[in-house]
Scaffold this active site. Structure first.
Site, PDB file in Angstrom:
ATOM      1  N   HIS A 528     -71.961 -23.233  41.434  1.00  0.00           N
ATOM      2  CA  HIS A 528     -72.161 -22.553  40.151  1.00  0.00           C
ATOM      3  C   HIS A 528     -73.522 -21.869  40.097  1.00  0.00           C
ATOM      4  O   HIS A 528     -73.609 -20.647  40.034  1.00  0.00           O
ATOM      5  CB  HIS A 528     -72.014 -23.560  39.010  1.00  0.00           C
ATOM      6  N   HIS A 719     -67.447 -16.510  39.316  1.00  0.00           N
ATOM      7  CA  HIS A 719     -68.146 -17.271  38.284  1.00  0.00           C
ATOM      8  C   HIS A 719     -67.165 -17.875  37.292  1.00  0.00           C
ATOM      9  O   HIS A 719     -67.308 -19.035  36.886  1.00  0.00           O
ATOM     10  CB  HIS A 719     -69.154 -16.389  37.544  1.00  0.00           C
ATOM     11  N   ILE A 867     -73.127 -16.781  30.708  1.00  0.00           N
ATOM     12  CA  ILE A 867     -73.315 -18.146  30.192  1.00  0.00           C
ATOM     13  C   ILE A 867     -73.314 -19.101  31.373  1.00  0.00           C
ATOM     14  O   ILE A 867     -72.786 -18.773  32.431  1.00  0.00           O
ATOM     15  CB  ILE A 867     -72.211 -18.528  29.181  1.00  0.00           C
TER      16      ILE A 867
END
Length: 867
Positions: A528, A719, A867
């Site tokens: 991530h 993502h 985010i």
């Protein structure tokens, strides 16, 4: 020529051209902040209410303020002055406020502006803007209408404009035209180059809020040694020991104890246009992370106690079933923070509730099954780590001179009892064996990690069998720790095998938990953070420094950069910093980000393309007859099946777009901005890997298409795949623990007996505690949400993003293709033979569905890492 506005002195050929300016004030809910900074006297009646102007007339409030404080100056793109640059007109101020303009966005305000114009000026393709107020505003767009012999001209701006004294040179904006550097009209060449120089800066000084400067630096701001030595962290980037992608330079002062490290700040600089402020509801969510780390977590820790454990599985599920009782005074301290009202739903005055995660919505116990354990490796939140096993026993790439023999101790005999009659060699030959291998990633750090308080972990290897129904059955889990005599003596390993009852059943459940702890940490820090957030930032910086907004590749890539630097800056401030949220809630603690540096050593840009990744991990082979040039060896691999369709759609769109502007490889080589962009992205942005031979050379159209496709894929679909499933899977801490606190108990010990008498307690005493779980769940719930104004793959936030109708048509084709893919994914999820699409937890694989509604939806591919 241009006359002075209001002077009444005009050329006989002068006519008026009308413009519309759309902007947003700094805080649309605080009109007084704007009014006090302007030159208007009078009273305000509501937001943009009636105001008495200097002449004593009652006018619209917005008109009175902005019309006297914002001026535009047109620049010709077709007619030059005596120095060869585009003619510059006269300053013209905004005029009447247009509160009811059709298609006006929420919180936006539009204004008339009228320019004096004659044919000698040519076609305006740029403008300067000056803000004479002390407060900034957000300029959304400018539209010029009825330009003689041209029609309408659109300027898509999306930029904060500060007081004119904040800038060394006037702010300039260009029309939505597209020009390669060599094709730029002579009138615009100087302005194009000057704007890039402004964005590059001179590499000195501390960056200020109003700055729009993009530059590179190492990660030297994660630690805070001046506060405490325990908060010192190594500098990531700039060394062979700790290589790392570059971040945006801030120029903050250095710490007293370490002259190479920057002092952390409560406000981390990123170029101003990377921060949308109140304009995006996602900032509402990102502000939640900051509030969480600075305000809420200390309150929770004081209320729950750091060491509080779950008593039972029901107690762990109480986070979303019954709620967590908190002191009234704590709730009262949280509730005034608006961002937290949505995140922390309360029942009555003292109960905190989380939404039930998807993994438990149908079955409370499906997470415990071996089938779900295996399925989540190819359809979970971290679906791109598992590999096909092609050598037995599994090998290590760690240096034997430093770490001794790290070869796996799993034997063929131990596996063959569960291989459906196959030998290990036959299973490998038939592409039936797979491995989730975290051994090398964790082993170098285990001595440090296991020396911490309440941290006891293994480096794990999990071997799985691909069954005839397409599911993955775990066969063995190897749990290894460094040899007590020292790392050069290798490892001490034990192997756990599937069992359902007694002590062995609990040991097997614990072994899976140790694997998931490895997986959770690797996912958050590597899959991530590193492989999407961190590796993208250098491309964002290089693009803004080297590719003009007039460049076609800037227009192609820009939507996929939105908010990335903003969220990365926030991460350095609150998530990955020393003592931050990641260190509080994940196993490696203070070694967390340092571990990601070790993984970056083996990062390969070209392997980020999904087909290359699948081939590298042994899940696919090259096959020119297959739709995407590769043939999957596991048909029911949801991430790969859906991802290949998305990848192909992205690459096709990029090919269609790039072909509009580059007819040959020679045109790529001769594009000065493009070559500077790629050279800088590689040699400065990823400087520590700049000499790797795998970097594309950017000498061909194929190089450009492939590289751009990888950037877009990474920022969007990759993502999305590793982000938006975080809460749906990890919201049940039992399913995805982030910490392990003790080893498997030794035979005959008191703790060993607990494996039989109270297996739930044995499990809960090993994994994440209440406070750590609360931290983890709160953060991943924020990260798993979509903003109300999210812009998804195949969408643009402004239909006038380019003047090229061919590009608009190609983009429409891309959007239509994504809609077709979405329909096919939904159809696959209904196919009962595709077992891995739902699994025992009955969770459809939806994270690569391109579109989504707002909130916690477990689907949707935003354009960018926001985010």
């Amino acid at each position: 020529m241009f006359g002075l506005p209001g002077s009444g002195i005009f050329n006989n050929n002068t006519q008026k051209i009308k413009g519309t300016v759309v902007l947003m004030s700094k805080n649309v809910l605080d009109f007084n902040a704007v009014a006090s900074a302007g030159s208007v006297t009078g009273a305000v009646s509501g937001i943009f209410g009636a105001v008495t102007d200097v002449a004593g007339s009652v006018v619209d409030g917005a008109t009175a303020i902005f019309s006297r404080n914002i001026a535009l100056t047109l620049i010709s793109g077709t007619k030059t002055d005596g120095k060869g640059s585009g003619k510059v007109g006269k300053e013209t101020y905004l005029q009447k406020h247009l509160p009811t303009l059709p298609n006006l966005g929420a919180k936006q305000d539009a204004f008339d502006i009228y320019f004096d114009y004659d044919a000698d000026f040519g076609i305006p393709e740029a403008f300067y803007i000056k803000n004479y107020m002390q407060v900034e505003f957000f300029l959304v767009s400018v539209t010029l209408e009825d330009i003689p012999n041209h029609g309408t001209i659109h300027f898509v701006c999306n930029s904060w404009v500060y007081n004119f004294k904040s800038y060394k040179k006037d702010r300039i904006f260009f029309a939505n035209e597209v020009y390669l550097p060599s094709a730029t009209p002579a009138a615009l060449v100087k302005y194009r180059n000057e704007e890039l120089e402004n964005l590059r800066g001179d590499g000195t000084g501390e960056r200020k809020e109003a700055d729009r400067i993009y530059d590179y630096d190492v990660y030297n701001d994660l630690g805070n040694p001046d506060v405490d030595n325990s908060l010192a962290r190594p500098i990531l980037g700039g060394s062979s020991q700790y290589p790392y992608p570059r971040r945006c330079r801030t120029g903050r002062r250095k710490t007293r104890k370490d002259p190479k490290s920057e002092t952390p700040s409560t406000m981390t600089y990123v170029p101003r246009d990377e921060i949308f402020g109140h304009l995006k509801s996602s900032d509402f969510l990102t502000f939640g992370i900051k509030s969480l780390s600075q305000t809420v977590l200390p309150l929770f820790q004081s209320a729950l106690g750091f060491n509080a454990e779950f008593d039972s599985f029901d107690d762990a599920r109480a986070f979303f079933e019954g709620g967590i009782y908190l002191p009234t005074n704590l709730i009262s301290q949280i509730s005034p923070l608006p961002v937290l009202k949505e995140l922390f739903r309360t029942d009555g005055e003292q109960v905190l509730k989380f939404p039930p995660p998807h993994v438990i919505q149908v079955s409370k116990s499906a997470w415990m099954t071996d089938e779900e354990f295996g399925r989540e490796m190819i359809a979970g939140v971290n679906p791109n780590v598992i590999k096909r096993l092609d050598v037995f026993p599994p090998q290590s790439t760690l240096d034997p001179s430093e770490f001794g023999d790290q070869t796996s101790t799993i034997t063929k005999e131990s596996l063959e009892a569960n291989l459906d009659g196959l030998t290990v060699d036959q299973a490998i030959e038939g592409n039936k064996l797979f491995i989730l291998d975290y051994h090398d990633a964790f082993m170098p750090y285990l001595t440090k990690i296991n020396g911490l308080e309440d941290a006891k972990a293994y480096a794990t290897r999990t071997i799985l069998l691909l069954k005839n129904d397409g599911t993955l059955q775990p066969l063995a889990i190897e749990l290894s720790v460094p040899h007590p005599a020292g790392p050069k003596f290798g490892v001490v390993s034990r192997v756990a095998f599937p069992a359902k009852e007694g002590a062995e059943g609990t040991i097997w459940l614990l072994a899976k938990a140790y694997v998931i702890v490895n997986d959770s940490c690797y996912h958050q820090l590597m899959s991530h953070w590193l492989n999407t957030h961190a590796v993208m930032e250098p491309f964002v910086i290089a693009t803004n420094r080297n590719l003009s907004v007039l460049h076609p590749i800037h227009k192609l890539l820009e939507p996929h950069y939105r908010d990335t630097m903003n969220i990365n800056g926030l991460a350095r401030q609150s998530l990955i910093n020393a003592g931050g949220i990641i260190e509080k809630s994940f196993l490696p603690r203070q070694f967390s980000v340092e571990m990601s540096s070790a993984v970056y050593k083996n990062w390969v840009f070209t392997d980020q393309a999904l087909p290359a990744d699948l081939i590298k991990r042994g899940f696919a082979v090259e096959d020119s007859s297959s739709p995407y040039g590769v043939r999957l060896l596991v048909d029911d691999y949801p991430y790969a099946v859906d991802g290949l369709e998305i990848w192909d759609a992205i690459k096709t769109w990029v090919q269609d777009y790039v072909s509009l502007y580059y007819a040959s490889d020679d045109e790529v080589r001769k594009d000065s901005e493009l070559q500077a962009w790629w050279k800088e992205a590689v040699e400065k942005g990823h400087e520590d890997l700049k000499d790797k031979p795998w970097w594309p050379k950017m000498q061909t159209v194929d190089d450009l298409v492939q590289s751009s496709s990888i950037i877009i894929w990474t920022a969007s679909a990759l993502h999305a795949a590793v982000n938006f499933g975080q809460y749906p899977y990890g919201g049940l801490i039992l399913n995805r623990p982030t910490v392990s606190r003790r080893f498997i108990p030794e035979l005959e010990s008191k703790d060993y007996q607990e494996l039989v008498t109270n297996p739930q307690k044995a499990y809960l005493r090993t994994i994440t505690r209440k406070f750590e779980a609360l931290v983890d769940l709160t953060v991943i719930e924020i990260l798993s949400r979509h903003a109300s104004d999210e812009v998804y793959l195949g969408q643009r936030d402004n239909p006038n993003w380019t003047s090229d109708s061919r590009a608009i048509q190609a983009f429409k084709k891309f959007g239509n293709k994504l809609a077709e893919i979405e329909a096919r994914i939904e159809q696959r999820n209904k196919e009962p033979s595709l077992t891995n699409r739902k699994g025992p937890a009955q969770m459809e694989y939806t994270v690569l569905l391109p579109t989504s509604e707002e909130g916690l939806t477990f689907r949707g591919i935003p354009n960018s890492i926001s985010i």
